[in-house]
Design a protein around this motif. Structure first.
Motif, short mmCIF file in Angstrom:
data_model
loop_
_atom_site.label_atom_id
_atom_site.label_comp_id
_atom_site.label_asym_id
_atom_site.label_seq_id
_atom_site.Cartn_x
_atom_site.Cartn_y
_atom_site.Cartn_z
N ALA A 71 35.97 18.72 -16.78
CA ALA A 71 37.28 18.97 -16.17
C ALA A 71 37.52 20.45 -15.91
O ALA A 71 37.93 20.83 -14.81
CB ALA A 71 38.39 18.39 -17.04
N ILE A 72 37.25 21.30 -16.89
CA ILE A 72 37.54 22.72 -16.71
C ILE A 72 36.51 23.42 -15.81
O ILE A 72 36.82 24.42 -15.19
CB ILE A 72 37.69 23.48 -18.05
N LYS A 73 35.29 22.87 -15.74
CA LYS A 73 34.27 23.48 -14.88
C LYS A 73 34.39 23.04 -13.42
O LYS A 73 33.87 23.70 -12.54
CB LYS A 73 32.88 23.14 -15.41
N SER A 74 35.07 21.92 -13.19
CA SER A 74 35.13 21.39 -11.82
C SER A 74 36.35 21.85 -11.05
O SER A 74 36.42 21.64 -9.83
CB SER A 74 35.08 19.87 -11.85
N SER A 75 37.32 22.44 -11.73
CA SER A 75 38.53 22.91 -11.04
C SER A 75 39.24 23.93 -11.93
O SER A 75 38.75 24.27 -13.00
CB SER A 75 39.45 21.73 -10.71
N GLY A 76 40.41 24.34 -11.50
CA GLY A 76 41.16 25.35 -12.23
C GLY A 76 42.11 24.79 -13.28
O GLY A 76 43.11 25.45 -13.59
N VAL A 77 41.84 23.62 -13.84
CA VAL A 77 42.75 23.05 -14.84
C VAL A 77 42.64 23.78 -16.16
O VAL A 77 41.65 24.45 -16.45
CB VAL A 77 42.50 21.53 -15.06
N GLU A 78 43.68 23.62 -16.96
CA GLU A 78 43.70 24.11 -18.34
C GLU A 78 43.62 22.90 -19.26
O GLU A 78 44.19 21.84 -18.96
CB GLU A 78 45.01 24.86 -18.62
N LEU A 79 42.94 23.05 -20.39
CA LEU A 79 42.90 21.97 -21.37
C LEU A 79 44.21 21.96 -22.15
O LEU A 79 44.60 22.97 -22.73
CB LEU A 79 41.74 22.17 -22.35
N GLY A 80 44.87 20.83 -22.17
CA GLY A 80 46.08 20.69 -22.95
C GLY A 80 45.80 20.09 -24.31
O GLY A 80 46.37 20.47 -25.31
N PHE A 81 44.83 19.14 -24.35
CA PHE A 81 44.55 18.41 -25.58
C PHE A 81 43.22 17.68 -25.42
O PHE A 81 42.97 17.07 -24.39
CB PHE A 81 45.68 17.40 -25.83
N VAL A 82 42.38 17.77 -26.44
CA VAL A 82 41.15 16.99 -26.49
C VAL A 82 41.05 16.41 -27.89
O VAL A 82 41.14 17.14 -28.87
CB VAL A 82 39.90 17.87 -26.24
N ASP A 83 40.89 15.09 -27.98
CA ASP A 83 40.78 14.45 -29.29
C ASP A 83 39.51 13.61 -29.34
O ASP A 83 39.42 12.57 -28.70
CB ASP A 83 42.00 13.56 -29.55
N ARG A 84 38.55 14.09 -30.09
CA ARG A 84 37.27 13.39 -30.19
C ARG A 84 37.36 12.15 -31.06
O ARG A 84 36.42 11.37 -31.13
CB ARG A 84 36.19 14.33 -30.72
N PHE A 85 38.47 11.94 -31.73
CA PHE A 85 38.64 10.76 -32.58
C PHE A 85 39.29 9.60 -31.83
O PHE A 85 38.97 8.45 -32.05
CB PHE A 85 39.44 11.10 -33.83
N SER A 86 40.23 9.91 -30.92
CA SER A 86 40.90 8.85 -30.16
C SER A 86 40.33 8.71 -28.74
O SER A 86 40.59 7.73 -28.07
CB SER A 86 42.40 9.11 -30.07
N GLY A 87 39.59 9.72 -28.29
CA GLY A 87 39.05 9.68 -26.93
C GLY A 87 40.06 10.05 -25.88
O GLY A 87 39.98 9.59 -24.75
N THR A 88 41.01 10.90 -26.23
CA THR A 88 42.07 11.29 -25.31
C THR A 88 41.85 12.72 -24.81
O THR A 88 41.52 13.61 -25.58
CB THR A 88 43.45 11.21 -26.01
N LEU A 89 42.06 12.89 -23.51
CA LEU A 89 41.98 14.20 -22.88
C LEU A 89 43.22 14.40 -22.04
O LEU A 89 43.63 13.51 -21.30
CB LEU A 89 40.74 14.27 -21.97
N ILE A 90 43.85 15.57 -22.18
CA ILE A 90 44.99 15.93 -21.34
C ILE A 90 44.68 17.28 -20.71
O ILE A 90 44.30 18.23 -21.40
CB ILE A 90 46.31 16.02 -22.16
N VAL A 91 44.85 17.35 -19.39
CA VAL A 91 44.66 18.60 -18.67
C VAL A 91 45.92 18.89 -17.85
O VAL A 91 46.67 17.98 -17.51
CB VAL A 91 43.43 18.56 -17.73
N THR A 92 46.14 20.17 -17.57
CA THR A 92 47.27 20.56 -16.74
C THR A 92 46.77 21.48 -15.62
O THR A 92 45.77 22.17 -15.78
CB THR A 92 48.36 21.30 -17.55
N GLY A 93 47.49 21.45 -14.53
CA GLY A 93 47.13 22.29 -13.41
C GLY A 93 47.87 21.85 -12.17
O GLY A 93 48.79 21.02 -12.24
N SER A 94 47.47 22.39 -11.06
CA SER A 94 48.06 21.94 -9.80
C SER A 94 47.65 20.49 -9.57
O SER A 94 46.67 20.01 -10.15
CB SER A 94 47.59 22.82 -8.65
N ILE A 95 48.37 19.80 -8.71
CA ILE A 95 48.05 18.41 -8.43
C ILE A 95 46.63 18.31 -7.89
O ILE A 95 45.85 17.43 -8.32
CB ILE A 95 49.07 17.79 -7.45
#
Length: 123
Positions: A71-95
């Motif tokens: 996600a971060i290498k493919s665009s200008g998003v910022e990581l909001g949350f990564v949880d390796r236990f639940s498998g959840t990823l949240i990113v923020t950025g432009s649409i």
């Protein structure tokens, strides 16, 4: 049959996670209210200037680490949350950035890792 009354009022629930290679949610929230950022534990002062939140859930849950990297290498998003236990990823950025990052990670998981993926949805 004689039942112990103390056992009659108790319910036993067995939960089971069947491991699979899948992305179950890939969703873009366009123009979220600032309260949503706060409730997610994101800093509105940093993240609210962005115009979208991307949410992905996957299993095996450790795949969230790989997805975050893509996600971060493919665009200008910022990581909001990564949880390796639940498998959840949240990113923020432009649409457009959030859309590009989710598209890239869903494609990688499907094409390279052989995952079953869901469509990317948007509200």
């Amino acid at each position: 049959m004689n039942y112990d009354l103390s056992m009659q009022d108790k319910m036993r629930i067995v939960q089971e996670l069947v491991p699979g290679k899948q992305i179950t949610i890939a969703h873009i929230i366009a123009n979220p209210d600032d309260i949503l950022y706060k409730k997610l534990g994101l800093d509105p002062a940093i993240d609210y200037s962005k115009s979208a939140i991307g949410i992905v859930t996957m299993s095996p849950s450790e795949t969230a680490i790989i997805a975050g990297d893509i996600a971060i290498k493919s665009s200008g998003v910022e990581l909001g949350f990564v949880d390796r236990f639940s498998g959840t990823l949240i990113v923020t950025g432009s649409i457009s950035d959030v859309s590009a990052s989710l598209s890239s990670l869903v494609e990688y998981c499907e094409q390279t890792l052989g995952f079953t993926v869901c469509p990317i949805t948007k509200t």
